[in-house]
Design a protein around this motif. Structure first.
Motif, PDB file in Angstrom:
ATOM      1  N   SER A 176       0.972  -0.882   0.022  1.00 14.49           N
ATOM      2  CA  SER A 176      -0.269   0.297  -0.289  1.00 14.49           C
ATOM      3  C   SER A 176       1.026   1.551   0.394  1.00 14.49           C
ATOM      4  CB  SER A 176      -0.358   0.099   1.478  1.00 14.49           C
ATOM      5  OG  SER A 176      -2.208  -0.734   1.427  1.00 14.49           O
ATOM      6  N   GLY A 177       2.450   1.090   0.287  1.00 11.88           N
ATOM      7  CA  GLY A 177       2.533   2.227   0.688  1.00 11.88           C
ATOM      8  C   GLY A 177       3.638   2.851  -0.999  1.00 11.88           C
ATOM      9  N   ILE A 178       3.457   1.393  -1.857  1.00 13.85           N
ATOM     10  CA  ILE A 178       3.810   1.886  -3.265  1.00 13.85           C
ATOM     11  C   ILE A 178       3.286   3.111  -3.805  1.00 13.85           C
ATOM     12  CG2 ILE A 178       3.511   1.234  -5.202  1.00 13.85           C
ATOM     13  CD1 ILE A 178       4.376  -1.501  -5.050  1.00 13.85           C
ATOM     14  N   ASN A 179       1.390   3.319  -2.762  1.00 14.68           N
ATOM     15  CA  ASN A 179       0.490   4.134  -4.088  1.00 14.68           C
ATOM     16  C   ASN A 179       1.346   5.942  -2.742  1.00 14.68           C
ATOM     17  OD1 ASN A 179      -1.279   6.349  -4.053  1.00 14.68           O
ATOM     18  ND2 ASN A 179      -2.125   5.658  -2.165  1.00 14.68           N
ATOM     19  N   GLN A 180       2.379   5.621  -1.851  1.00 12.13           N
ATOM     20  CA  GLN A 180       2.685   7.001  -1.644  1.00 12.13           C
ATOM     21  C   GLN A 180       3.835   7.723  -2.241  1.00 12.13           C
ATOM     22  OE1 GLN A 180       1.506   9.962   0.336  1.00 12.13           O
ATOM     23  NE2 GLN A 180       3.322  10.652   0.396  1.00 12.13           N
ATOM     24  N   THR A 181       4.231   6.724  -2.675  1.00 15.38           N
ATOM     25  CA  THR A 181       5.648   6.554  -4.098  1.00 15.38           C
ATOM     26  C   THR A 181       5.067   6.855  -4.931  1.00 15.38           C
ATOM     27  OG1 THR A 181       6.665   4.119  -3.067  1.00 15.38           O
ATOM     28  CG2 THR A 181       7.753   5.578  -5.224  1.00 15.38           C
ATOM     29  N   MET A 182       4.752   7.018  -5.553  1.00 15.64           N
ATOM     30  CA  MET A 182       3.504   7.116  -6.466  1.00 15.64           C
ATOM     31  C   MET A 182       2.922   8.683  -6.691  1.00 15.64           C
ATOM     32  SD  MET A 182       3.659   4.756  -9.351  1.00 15.64           S
ATOM     33  CE  MET A 182       3.241   2.924 -10.116  1.00 15.64           C
ATOM     34  N   ILE A 183       2.705   8.905  -5.185  1.00 20.30           N
ATOM     35  CA  ILE A 183       1.754  10.642  -5.566  1.00 20.30           C
ATOM     36  C   ILE A 183       3.252  10.843  -5.250  1.00 20.30           C
ATOM     37  CG2 ILE A 183       1.192  12.052  -3.347  1.00 20.30           C
ATOM     38  CD1 ILE A 183      -0.481   9.472  -2.578  1.00 20.30           C
ATOM     39  N   VAL A 184       4.077  10.744  -4.845  1.00 18.76           N
ATOM     40  CA  VAL A 184       5.264  11.879  -4.118  1.00 18.76           C
ATOM     41  C   VAL A 184       6.252  11.651  -5.798  1.00 18.76           C
ATOM     42  CG1 VAL A 184       5.566  11.493  -1.827  1.00 18.76           C
ATOM     43  CG2 VAL A 184       6.969  10.129  -3.419  1.00 18.76           C
ATOM     44  N   SER A 185       6.261  10.373  -6.880  1.00 17.77           N
ATOM     45  CA  SER A 185       6.579  10.527  -7.980  1.00 17.77           C
ATOM     46  C   SER A 185       6.232  11.524  -8.684  1.00 17.77           C
ATOM     47  CB  SER A 185       7.153   9.204  -8.135  1.00 17.77           C
ATOM     48  OG  SER A 185       7.889   8.070  -7.628  1.00 17.77           O
ATOM     49  N   GLY A 186       5.072  12.003  -8.658  1.00 11.67           N
ATOM     50  CA  GLY A 186       4.356  12.241  -9.122  1.00 11.67           C
ATOM     51  C   GLY A 186       4.636  13.927  -8.964  1.00 11.67           C
ATOM     52  N   MET A 187       4.397  13.951  -7.529  1.00 14.88           N
ATOM     53  CA  MET A 187       5.147  15.284  -7.127  1.00 14.88           C
ATOM     54  C   MET A 187       6.395  15.522  -7.811  1.00 14.88           C
ATOM     55  SD  MET A 187       3.476  15.258  -3.405  1.00 14.88           S
ATOM     56  CE  MET A 187       4.198  17.059  -3.263  1.00 14.88           C
ATOM     57  N   LEU A 188       7.761  14.899  -7.656  1.00 14.40           N
ATOM     58  CA  LEU A 188       8.596  15.724  -8.541  1.00 14.40           C
ATOM     59  C   LEU A 188       8.565  14.985 -10.103  1.00 14.40           C
ATOM     60  CD1 LEU A 188      12.130  15.532  -7.905  1.00 14.40           C
ATOM     61  CD2 LEU A 188      11.979  12.790  -7.871  1.00 14.40           C
ATOM     62  N   GLY A 231      10.636  17.357  -3.252  1.00 10.63           N
ATOM     63  CA  GLY A 231       9.927  16.095  -3.556  1.00 10.63           C
ATOM     64  C   GLY A 231      11.647  14.940  -3.692  1.00 10.63           C
ATOM     65  N   VAL A 232      12.576  15.254  -3.725  1.00 13.65           N
ATOM     66  CA  VAL A 232      13.488  13.870  -3.388  1.00 13.65           C
ATOM     67  C   VAL A 232      13.891  13.553  -2.130  1.00 13.65           C
ATOM     68  CG1 VAL A 232      16.321  13.437  -3.634  1.00 13.65           C
ATOM     69  CG2 VAL A 232      15.395  14.648  -5.457  1.00 13.65           C
ATOM     70  N   LEU A 233      13.165  14.154  -1.452  1.00 16.24           N
ATOM     71  CA  LEU A 233      13.269  13.949   0.103  1.00 16.24           C
ATOM     72  C   LEU A 233      12.148  13.228   0.218  1.00 16.24           C
ATOM     73  CD1 LEU A 233      14.141  17.116   2.052  1.00 16.24           C
ATOM     74  CD2 LEU A 233      15.569  14.586   2.026  1.00 16.24           C
ATOM     75  N   LEU A 234      10.892  13.527  -0.136  1.00 20.73           N
ATOM     76  CA  LEU A 234       9.877  12.749  -0.646  1.00 20.73           C
ATOM     77  C   LEU A 234       9.615  11.375  -1.233  1.00 20.73           C
ATOM     78  CD1 LEU A 234       7.124  15.557  -1.180  1.00 20.73           C
ATOM     79  CD2 LEU A 234       7.290  14.264   0.860  1.00 20.73           C
ATOM     80  N   VAL A 235      10.343  11.487  -2.230  1.00 19.51           N
ATOM     81  CA  VAL A 235      10.838  10.182  -2.927  1.00 19.51           C
ATOM     82  C   VAL A 235      11.431   8.859  -2.655  1.00 19.51           C
ATOM     83  CG1 VAL A 235      11.283   8.938  -4.296  1.00 19.51           C
ATOM     84  CG2 VAL A 235       9.757  10.883  -5.298  1.00 19.51           C
ATOM     85  N   LEU A 236      12.687   9.465  -1.189  1.00 23.10           N
ATOM     86  CA  LEU A 236      13.470   8.801  -0.860  1.00 23.10           C
ATOM     87  C   LEU A 236      12.436   8.549   0.319  1.00 23.10           C
ATOM     88  CD1 LEU A 236      16.975  10.523  -1.205  1.00 23.10           C
ATOM     89  CD2 LEU A 236      16.248   8.701  -2.362  1.00 23.10           C
ATOM     90  N   GLY A 237      11.971   8.990   1.304  1.00 20.72           N
ATOM     91  CA  GLY A 237      10.900   8.614   2.599  1.00 20.72           C
ATOM     92  C   GLY A 237      10.197   7.900   2.060  1.00 20.72           C
ATOM     93  N   SER A 238       9.702   7.612   0.911  1.00 21.01           N
ATOM     94  CA  SER A 238       7.977   6.940   0.050  1.00 21.01           C
ATOM     95  C   SER A 238       8.651   5.211   0.186  1.00 21.01           C
ATOM     96  CB  SER A 238       7.729   7.061  -0.671  1.00 21.01           C
ATOM     97  OG  SER A 238       7.971   6.990  -1.778  1.00 21.01           O
ATOM     98  N   LEU A 239      10.679   5.146  -0.554  1.00 26.76           N
ATOM     99  CA  LEU A 239      10.627   3.929  -0.427  1.00 26.76           C
ATOM    100  C   LEU A 239      11.468   3.265   1.019  1.00 26.76           C
ATOM    101  CD1 LEU A 239      13.276   5.002  -3.502  1.00 26.76           C
ATOM    102  CD2 LEU A 239      11.524   3.874  -3.233  1.00 26.76           C
ATOM    103  N   LEU A 240      11.740   4.396   1.977  1.00 29.91           N
ATOM    104  CA  LEU A 240      11.874   3.750   3.410  1.00 29.91           C
ATOM    105  C   LEU A 240      11.087   3.647   3.938  1.00 29.91           C
ATOM    106  CD1 LEU A 240      14.131   3.964   5.956  1.00 29.91           C
ATOM    107  CD2 LEU A 240      13.457   6.341   6.211  1.00 29.91           C
ATOM    108  N   TYR A 241      10.122   4.251   3.363  1.00 30.21           N
ATOM    109  CA  TYR A 241       8.926   3.470   4.246  1.00 30.21           C
ATOM    110  C   TYR A 241       8.277   1.559   3.301  1.00 30.21           C
ATOM    111  CZ  TYR A 241       3.939   2.837   5.141  1.00 30.21           C
ATOM    112  OH  TYR A 241       2.865   1.998   5.572  1.00 30.21           O
ATOM    113  N   ILE A 242       8.359   1.869   2.148  1.00 29.32           N
ATOM    114  CA  ILE A 242       8.223   0.208   2.113  1.00 29.32           C
ATOM    115  C   ILE A 242       9.202  -0.487   2.745  1.00 29.32           C
ATOM    116  CG2 ILE A 242       8.857  -1.071  -0.027  1.00 29.32           C
ATOM    117  CD1 ILE A 242       7.516   1.710  -1.854  1.00 29.32           C
TER     118      ILE A 242
END
Length: 465
Positions: A140-152, A300-311
């Motif tokens: 489900s965390g992939i959804n957040q990775t997609m969101i922040v990837s869209g932002m980036l 945006g980079v911080l958000l993507v790295l954080g989402s990957l850490l979450y996964i």
């Protein structure tokens, strides 16, 4: 279903969460487009700036509520398809806004927001219903990775287009959102429907086939029986289910928990950073906002790295632990600049940007992904569509309010004072998690429902006595 025989689990989870790209792109794109739009249209009224920025979130309030209810009738997949079409059309119409057509642009962004809100409600529900319990947090965390990837992606597009003429650059920034919407539509055409929706519709063979894509063979039949038992137990109550049902009796505890977390995520002020970081830097340093478009990319980079850490850590730590950690650091990141500024009046104006980056880093692997994980997994099946929609609506109410009010607040208050207000809300969010939100890690959706509704029944009995 035959045409979906060869759908891989990776394809399902990738395109099942791809709606987050649309969600994220439109959150981020106005960050870079706004400085050019303001100059092109000589847009100086703080209220109009707030409405142009927050109009998508206003539309999303209604899109989330409508989509959640329709998804229970038409299915998650069909509603995701419809939202991608609305998103593509709305993006193109925004790009073709007439000169100085401020109210036209606001209207088109409200229309676009219907699709953004729908995606925010549909994607978490679909992902949680497809994912096995042991992997639901990370998948489900992939959804957040997609969101922040869209932002980036939107930040990078803004940066690439910044040297074009002002009247062209912001239009392209907004219009290019149609590209991921078209990709989503093409991908979702091949996706299967949620097995829980299929079982509710008495399409058991199709549900077994879908589960076989994402489960081990020995897990399919037990899960079908578990879902079927829950669905049958709830079906007798479906005729009585209404919006009022969400806060009556056994469902109240879980609904308040999910809706509350969704609301706090936005009222804590994250989107003030994502929407306005160039303007925040401009106010702090005096440099033009259009020259500060590298800062959104950093965020945006911080958000993507954080989402990957979450996964990576999602199913290693309890949901409540991560929310408490994130909320505490986020609160300090907002409160400390105001404290330091009162003690050291000549402190560097960039101090606030550094603290905001710390906020974004912790938000990215705690409240950002976990909100949507909880919204996807915490609600009972009988009210899941309505409750998910209500949660997303409250989330978007917070997002809209922050987007609308932030430029008005900073016009009359220091930035440090404005963010201190958000810091206090972060503290309240932590207290809410500690006292009102159950732990859901590692439990099946049916186990979460059983535990939550039993607590709701006990609370109702105690109140009646």
């Amino acid at each position: 279903m035959d045409k979906k025989k060869n759908v891989s689990s990776k394809f399902i989870f990738f395109f099942g969460s791809f709606g987050g790209i649309l969600f994220g792109y439109d959150i981020g794109v106005m960050t870079g487009a706004l400085p050019f739009l303001k100059t092109d249209w000589n847009l100086t009224n703080a209220s109009l700036v707030g409405w142009v920025t927050s109009a998508v979130m206003f539309g999303a309030i209604f899109g989330a509520a409508i989509a959640g209810q329709l998804a229970d009738r038409l299915g998650r997949r069909r509603m995701i398809l419809m939202s991608s079409l609305v998103f593509a059309i709305g993006s193109i119409l925004c790009g073709f806004s007439p000169n100085n057509g401020t109210f036209y642009l606001i209207g088109m962004r409200i229309f676009l927001g219907l699709a953004v809100g729908a995606a925010s409600a549909l994607v978490p529900a679909y992902m949680s219903e497809m994912a096995p319990a042991r992997l639901r947090g990370s998948l489900s965390g992939i959804n957040q990775t997609m969101i922040v990837s869209g932002m980036l992606i939107s930040y990078i597009v803004d940066f690439v287009l910044k040297d074009l003429p002002e009247s062209i650059s912001w239009r392209l920034m907004l219009g290019l959102a149609a590209v991921p919407a078209i990709i989503l539509f093409a991908g979702v055409l091949k996706l299967p429907e949620s097995p829980r929706f299929l079982i509710k519709a008495n399409r058991l063979d199709e549900a077994r086939q879908v589960l076989s894509f994402v489960r081990k063979p020995e897990e399919v039949e037990p899960e079908v029986k578990s879902i079927q038992a829950t669905a049958q137990n709830e079906s007798s109550n479906m005729a009585k289910t209404s919006w009022a049902t969400l806060f009556n009796g056994k469902y109240r505890y879980l609904v308040i928990a999910g809706v509350g977390v969704a609301a706090f995520q936005q009222f804590q002020g994250a989107n003030a950073i994502f929407y306005y970081i160039p303007l925040i830097v401009e106010k702090a340093t005096g440099s033009a906002a259009s020259s500060a478009l590298m800062w959104p990319i950093v965020q945006g980079v911080l958000l993507v790295l954080g989402s990957l850490l979450y996964i990576w850590i999602a199913d290693k730590f309890n949901r409540r632990t991560l929310l408490t950690l994130g909320g505490t650091v986020m609160a300090l990141s907002f409160l400390l600049p105001a404290v330091i500024n009162s003690l050291v009046p000549n402190a560097s104006p960039m101090m606030i940007v550094v603290f905001l980056s710390i906020y974004v880093a912790f938000y990215s692997f705690t409240w950002a992904p976990l909100t949507w994980v909880l919204v996807g997994e915490i609600f009972p099946l009988a009210v899941r569509g309505r409750a998910s929609g209500l949660s997303s609506s409250f989330n978007w109410i917070g997002s809209w309010a922050v987007g609308l009010l932030f430029p008005i607040m900073t016009a009359s208050m220091s930035q440090e004072a404005v963010f201190a207000v958000f810091g206090v809300i972060c503290v309240l969010g932590v207290l809410f998690v500690r006292f009102c939100v159950p732990e859901t890690r590692g439990r099946s959706l049916e186990e979460i429902e059983a535990a939550g509704t039993n607590r709701g029944k006990k609370t109702e009995t105690a109140q009646n006595n």
